[in-house]
Write a protein that holds these residues in place. Sequence first.
Motif, PDB file in Angstrom:
ATOM      1  N   PHE A  79     -79.730  87.302  80.296  1.00  0.00           N
ATOM      2  CA  PHE A  79     -80.858  86.633  80.931  1.00  0.00           C
ATOM      3  C   PHE A  79     -82.121  86.753  80.057  1.00  0.00           C
ATOM      4  O   PHE A  79     -82.785  85.759  79.758  1.00  0.00           O
ATOM      5  N   ASP A  80     -82.416  87.979  79.614  1.00  0.00           N
ATOM      6  CA  ASP A  80     -83.604  88.203  78.782  1.00  0.00           C
ATOM      7  C   ASP A  80     -83.482  87.471  77.444  1.00  0.00           C
ATOM      8  O   ASP A  80     -84.437  86.863  76.957  1.00  0.00           O
ATOM      9  N   LYS A  81     -82.272  87.518  76.879  1.00  0.00           N
ATOM     10  CA  LYS A  81     -82.038  86.818  75.605  1.00  0.00           C
ATOM     11  C   LYS A  81     -82.356  85.333  75.745  1.00  0.00           C
ATOM     12  O   LYS A  81     -83.030  84.750  74.894  1.00  0.00           O
ATOM     13  N   SER A  82     -81.891  84.734  76.839  1.00  0.00           N
ATOM     14  CA  SER A  82     -82.092  83.292  77.049  1.00  0.00           C
ATOM     15  C   SER A  82     -83.573  82.977  77.171  1.00  0.00           C
ATOM     16  O   SER A  82     -84.064  82.019  76.571  1.00  0.00           O
ATOM     17  N   ILE A  83     -84.309  83.812  77.919  1.00  0.00           N
ATOM     18  CA  ILE A  83     -85.743  83.573  78.113  1.00  0.00           C
ATOM     19  C   ILE A  83     -86.484  83.659  76.776  1.00  0.00           C
ATOM     20  O   ILE A  83     -87.256  82.766  76.415  1.00  0.00           O
ATOM     21  N   VAL A  84     -86.203  84.740  76.031  1.00  0.00           N
ATOM     22  CA  VAL A  84     -86.941  84.962  74.780  1.00  0.00           C
ATOM     23  C   VAL A  84     -86.576  83.887  73.748  1.00  0.00           C
ATOM     24  O   VAL A  84     -87.430  83.435  72.979  1.00  0.00           O
ATOM     25  N   ARG A  85     -85.322  83.453  73.786  1.00  0.00           N
ATOM     26  CA  ARG A  85     -84.910  82.397  72.848  1.00  0.00           C
ATOM     27  C   ARG A  85     -85.696  81.112  73.131  1.00  0.00           C
ATOM     28  O   ARG A  85     -86.145  80.429  72.215  1.00  0.00           O
ATOM     29  N   ILE A  86     -85.901  80.817  74.392  1.00  0.00           N
ATOM     30  CA  ILE A  86     -86.659  79.604  74.756  1.00  0.00           C
ATOM     31  C   ILE A  86     -88.129  79.757  74.344  1.00  0.00           C
ATOM     32  O   ILE A  86     -88.719  78.869  73.740  1.00  0.00           O
ATOM     33  N   ILE A  87     -88.700  80.927  74.647  1.00  0.00           N
ATOM     34  CA  ILE A  87     -90.132  81.133  74.353  1.00  0.00           C
ATOM     35  C   ILE A  87     -90.400  81.148  72.847  1.00  0.00           C
ATOM     36  O   ILE A  87     -91.359  80.539  72.368  1.00  0.00           O
ATOM     37  N   THR A  88     -89.559  81.857  72.110  1.00  0.00           N
ATOM     38  CA  THR A  88     -89.853  82.050  70.678  1.00  0.00           C
ATOM     39  C   THR A  88     -89.147  81.025  69.786  1.00  0.00           C
ATOM     40  O   THR A  88     -89.399  80.983  68.580  1.00  0.00           O
ATOM     41  N   LYS A  89     -88.256  80.242  70.387  1.00  0.00           N
ATOM     42  CA  LYS A  89     -87.453  79.262  69.624  1.00  0.00           C
ATOM     43  C   LYS A  89     -86.709  79.950  68.476  1.00  0.00           C
ATOM     44  O   LYS A  89     -86.579  79.412  67.371  1.00  0.00           O
ATOM     45  N   SER A  90     -86.263  81.185  68.748  1.00  0.00           N
ATOM     46  CA  SER A  90     -85.550  81.942  67.709  1.00  0.00           C
ATOM     47  C   SER A  90     -84.648  82.958  68.401  1.00  0.00           C
ATOM     48  O   SER A  90     -84.854  83.292  69.567  1.00  0.00           O
ATOM     49  N   ASN A  91     -83.627  83.422  67.678  1.00  0.00           N
ATOM     50  CA  ASN A  91     -82.853  84.523  68.253  1.00  0.00           C
ATOM     51  C   ASN A  91     -82.773  85.696  67.270  1.00  0.00           C
ATOM     52  O   ASN A  91     -81.810  86.437  67.230  1.00  0.00           O
ATOM     53  N   LYS A  92     -83.832  85.802  66.479  1.00  0.00           N
ATOM     54  CA  LYS A  92     -83.884  86.896  65.498  1.00  0.00           C
ATOM     55  C   LYS A  92     -84.750  88.029  66.040  1.00  0.00           C
ATOM     56  O   LYS A  92     -85.762  87.780  66.700  1.00  0.00           O
ATOM     57  N   ASN A  93     -84.357  89.260  65.731  1.00  0.00           N
ATOM     58  CA  ASN A  93     -85.184  90.404  66.101  1.00  0.00           C
ATOM     59  C   ASN A  93     -86.578  90.262  65.494  1.00  0.00           C
ATOM     60  O   ASN A  93     -86.714  89.803  64.356  1.00  0.00           O
ATOM     61  N   GLN A  94     -87.583  90.661  66.260  1.00  0.00           N
ATOM     62  CA  GLN A  94     -88.971  90.650  65.730  1.00  0.00           C
ATOM     63  C   GLN A  94     -89.606  91.990  66.017  1.00  0.00           C
ATOM     64  O   GLN A  94     -89.513  92.480  67.146  1.00  0.00           O
ATOM     65  N   THR A  95     -90.246  92.566  65.008  1.00  0.00           N
ATOM     66  CA  THR A  95     -90.946  93.836  65.218  1.00  0.00           C
ATOM     67  C   THR A  95     -92.418  93.651  64.914  1.00  0.00           C
ATOM     68  O   THR A  95     -92.787  93.172  63.852  1.00  0.00           O
TER      69      THR A  95
END
Length: 160
Positions: A128-144
């Motif tokens: 669920f969190d992955k899907s949300i963040v992927r939509i918001i950031t348009k990416s599925n890469k780790n960000q620090t």
Amino acid sequence: METIILFDTRYGTTNKVSNIIAEKLTTYGCNCKVANINENQNLELDKYDRIIIGGPIYAGNFQKNMKKFLEKNLSILKEKEISLFICFMNEEKQIEQFNNAFPNELAVNCKTKGFLGGEFLFDKMGFFDKSIVRIITKSNKNQTNIKNESIEEFVMDILK
Ligand SMILES: Cc1cc2nc3c(=O)[nH]c(=O)nc-3n(C[C@H](O)[C@H](O)[C@H](O)COP(=O)(O)O)c2cc1C
């Protein structure tokens, strides 16, 4: 000064940041403990003179457990030297989110406020969190984006 850092976390970033703060304070000779509010039922807050509280922002606010913890312990926390920080990724909204997260009564009297950055850790996120963040950031890469300079300034302000 007996010091404790109290934190909440979902994927470990606020734990990591709390440990960095503790290491720095220890370097400056401070006796500092770190505790997850969800794993420690008897924190004996009375024992500490200085309390540092931090949590991650989800959907613009703290998670329920931290909200409840702050509400339940508000009167004792108000008697202490308090410093507060958030971990977050949306820099535009950092002040608004900080103000949503902490009770105003604590925020107005705190010694220091920390805006210490955060991380998106896809490897640890649930579906669920992955899907949300992927939509918001348009990416599925780790960000620090942990803000080491802000952590240093936060620690220095605490020690002033
Ligand atoms: C589902 C989800 C929602 C989030 N919502 C926000 C948000 O509203 N504002 C923000 O600044 N950061 C948001 N973040 C970023 C988190 O605050 C950041 O990932 C933080 O480092 C998490 O710390 P933790 O691992 O200690 O829980 C969100 C992250 C996720 C996974």
